[in-house]
Design a protein around this motif. Structure first.
Motif, PDB file in Angstrom:
ATOM      1  N   LEU A  20      -7.209  -3.086  48.770  1.00 43.48           N
ATOM      2  CA  LEU A  20      -8.770  -2.820  47.774  1.00 43.48           C
ATOM      3  C   LEU A  20      -8.068  -2.441  46.334  1.00 43.48           C
ATOM      4  N   GLY A  21      -7.686  -1.618  46.123  1.00 43.75           N
ATOM      5  CA  GLY A  21      -6.908  -1.753  45.044  1.00 43.75           C
ATOM      6  C   GLY A  21      -5.979  -0.186  45.287  1.00 43.75           C
ATOM      7  N   GLU A  22      -6.036   0.333  44.033  1.00 44.42           N
ATOM      8  CA  GLU A  22      -4.638   1.993  43.661  1.00 44.42           C
ATOM      9  C   GLU A  22      -5.856   2.752  43.956  1.00 44.42           C
ATOM     10  N   PHE A  23      -5.132   4.024  44.461  1.00 45.85           N
ATOM     11  CA  PHE A  23      -6.308   5.136  44.065  1.00 45.85           C
ATOM     12  C   PHE A  23      -5.238   6.005  43.667  1.00 45.85           C
ATOM     13  N   PRO A  24      -5.632   7.330  42.903  1.00 44.77           N
ATOM     14  CA  PRO A  24      -5.438   8.404  42.955  1.00 44.77           C
ATOM     15  C   PRO A  24      -4.417   9.582  43.630  1.00 44.77           C
ATOM     16  N   SER A  25      -5.404   9.673  44.934  1.00 45.15           N
ATOM     17  CA  SER A  25      -5.259   9.823  46.842  1.00 45.15           C
ATOM     18  C   SER A  25      -5.299   9.599  47.733  1.00 45.15           C
ATOM     19  N   PRO A  26      -4.436  10.336  48.470  1.00 44.90           N
ATOM     20  CA  PRO A  26      -5.072   9.482  50.126  1.00 44.90           C
ATOM     21  C   PRO A  26      -6.153   9.210  50.768  1.00 44.90           C
ATOM     22  N   GLN A  27      -6.647  10.695  50.261  1.00 47.71           N
ATOM     23  CA  GLN A  27      -7.720  10.865  50.552  1.00 47.71           C
ATOM     24  C   GLN A  27      -9.147   9.939  49.494  1.00 47.71           C
ATOM     25  N   GLU A  28      -9.078   9.628  48.594  1.00 47.40           N
ATOM     26  CA  GLU A  28      -9.855   8.525  47.658  1.00 47.40           C
ATOM     27  C   GLU A  28      -9.544   7.525  48.376  1.00 47.40           C
ATOM     28  N   ALA A  29      -8.306   7.230  48.658  1.00 51.47           N
ATOM     29  CA  ALA A  29      -8.035   5.927  49.031  1.00 51.47           C
ATOM     30  C   ALA A  29      -8.564   5.733  50.630  1.00 51.47           C
ATOM     31  N   ARG A  30      -8.598   6.405  51.462  1.00 56.30           N
ATOM     32  CA  ARG A  30      -9.383   6.622  52.619  1.00 56.30           C
ATOM     33  C   ARG A  30     -11.256   6.575  52.871  1.00 56.30           C
ATOM     34  N   ARG A  31     -11.540   6.868  51.313  1.00 55.57           N
ATOM     35  CA  ARG A  31     -13.269   7.283  50.908  1.00 55.57           C
ATOM     36  C   ARG A  31     -13.539   5.764  50.442  1.00 55.57           C
ATOM     37  N   PHE A  32     -12.710   5.030  49.857  1.00 54.60           N
ATOM     38  CA  PHE A  32     -13.447   3.960  49.457  1.00 54.60           C
ATOM     39  C   PHE A  32     -13.367   2.711  50.554  1.00 54.60           C
ATOM     40  N   ALA A  33     -12.078   2.947  51.236  1.00 49.55           N
ATOM     41  CA  ALA A  33     -12.122   1.747  52.336  1.00 49.55           C
ATOM     42  C   ALA A  33     -13.104   1.884  53.426  1.00 49.55           C
ATOM     43  N   PHE A  34     -12.857   3.153  53.673  1.00 45.98           N
ATOM     44  CA  PHE A  34     -14.740   2.904  54.211  1.00 45.98           C
ATOM     45  C   PHE A  34     -16.367   2.886  53.489  1.00 45.98           C
ATOM     46  N   LEU A  35     -16.296   3.315  52.814  1.00 49.46           N
ATOM     47  CA  LEU A  35     -17.591   2.786  51.308  1.00 49.46           C
ATOM     48  C   LEU A  35     -17.612   1.155  51.766  1.00 49.46           C
ATOM     49  N   TYR A  36     -16.099   0.548  51.935  1.00 48.98           N
ATOM     50  CA  TYR A  36     -15.648  -0.566  51.057  1.00 48.98           C
ATOM     51  C   TYR A  36     -16.344  -1.325  52.483  1.00 48.98           C
ATOM     52  N   GLY A  37     -15.807  -1.067  53.824  1.00 45.80           N
ATOM     53  CA  GLY A  37     -16.418  -1.642  55.043  1.00 45.80           C
ATOM     54  C   GLY A  37     -17.862  -1.202  55.248  1.00 45.80           C
ATOM     55  N   MET A  38     -18.207  -0.429  55.457  1.00 45.60           N
ATOM     56  CA  MET A  38     -20.208  -0.453  55.892  1.00 45.60           C
ATOM     57  C   MET A  38     -20.287  -0.994  54.219  1.00 45.60           C
ATOM     58  N   ALA A  39     -20.353  -1.220  53.522  1.00 42.60           N
ATOM     59  CA  ALA A  39     -21.037  -1.914  52.474  1.00 42.60           C
ATOM     60  C   ALA A  39     -20.597  -3.542  52.849  1.00 42.60           C
ATOM     61  N   GLU A  40     -19.899  -3.953  53.429  1.00 36.43           N
ATOM     62  CA  GLU A  40     -19.190  -5.234  53.890  1.00 36.43           C
ATOM     63  C   GLU A  40     -20.308  -5.384  55.342  1.00 36.43           C
ATOM     64  N   ILE A  41     -20.112  -4.822  56.239  1.00 34.03           N
ATOM     65  CA  ILE A  41     -21.511  -4.631  57.468  1.00 34.03           C
ATOM     66  C   ILE A  41     -22.512  -4.736  57.627  1.00 34.03           C
ATOM     67  N   ASP A  42     -23.212  -4.016  56.234  1.00 33.50           N
ATOM     68  CA  ASP A  42     -24.558  -3.968  55.643  1.00 33.50           C
ATOM     69  C   ASP A  42     -24.985  -5.372  54.551  1.00 33.50           C
ATOM     70  N   HIS A  43     -23.879  -6.145  54.279  1.00 34.28           N
ATOM     71  CA  HIS A  43     -23.748  -6.671  53.675  1.00 34.28           C
ATOM     72  C   HIS A  43     -24.748  -7.481  52.013  1.00 34.28           C
ATOM     73  N   ARG A  44     -24.059  -5.836  51.685  1.00 32.55           N
ATOM     74  CA  ARG A  44     -24.151  -4.774  50.237  1.00 32.55           C
ATOM     75  C   ARG A  44     -23.099  -5.649  49.383  1.00 32.55           C
ATOM     76  N   LYS A  45     -23.017  -5.297  48.025  1.00 31.34           N
ATOM     77  CA  LYS A  45     -22.137  -5.346  46.971  1.00 31.34           C
ATOM     78  C   LYS A  45     -21.446  -3.850  47.056  1.00 31.34           C
ATOM     79  N   ALA A  46     -20.281  -4.920  47.173  1.00 26.94           N
ATOM     80  CA  ALA A  46     -18.602  -3.619  47.469  1.00 26.94           C
ATOM     81  C   ALA A  46     -18.550  -2.161  46.612  1.00 26.94           C
ATOM     82  N   PRO A  47     -18.026  -1.136  46.810  1.00 25.62           N
ATOM     83  CA  PRO A  47     -18.263  -0.346  45.706  1.00 25.62           C
ATOM     84  C   PRO A  47     -16.894  -0.494  44.887  1.00 25.62           C
TER      85      PRO A  47
END
Length: 92
Positions: A43-70
């Motif tokens: 899903l990309g490169e991130f400055p910290s593991p916390q930011e990487a996890r946060r983005f992955a969760f947001l991406y998954g939630m957007a996919e489930i909701d059929h929204r534009k990916a963050p």
């Protein structure tokens, strides 16, 4: 490194974060309510593991909701242009 899974609308979301050249990459494993499991690509490169996890969760939630990916809140160029804290002088 696997993170604890989060259940969102019956889907289990499990981010996988790995160090990569001073940054962190993320992907997401999604298990559907019926048990089918799939994984995203990187899903990309991130400055910290916390930011990487946060983005992955947001991406998954957007996919489930059929929204534009963050999109990440920062750019890789901005991150690499920052001074590493250990390289800063205490005497400046």
């Amino acid at each position: 490194m696997h993170s604890p899974e989060v259940i969102y609308k019956g889907f289990a979301l499990t981010p996988v974060v790995a160090p990569d050249d001073g940054m962190y990459t993320a992907m997401l494993i999604v298990r559907e309510p019926a048990g089918t499991q799939r994984a995203t690509g990187m899903l990309g490169e991130f400055p910290s593991p916390q930011e990487a996890r946060r983005f992955a969760f947001l991406y998954g939630m957007a996919e489930i909701d059929h929204r534009k990916a963050p999109e990440p809140d920062w750019t890789e160029k901005e991150w690499h242009s920052r001074k590493h804290p250990r390289s800063a002088s205490l005497w400046n």
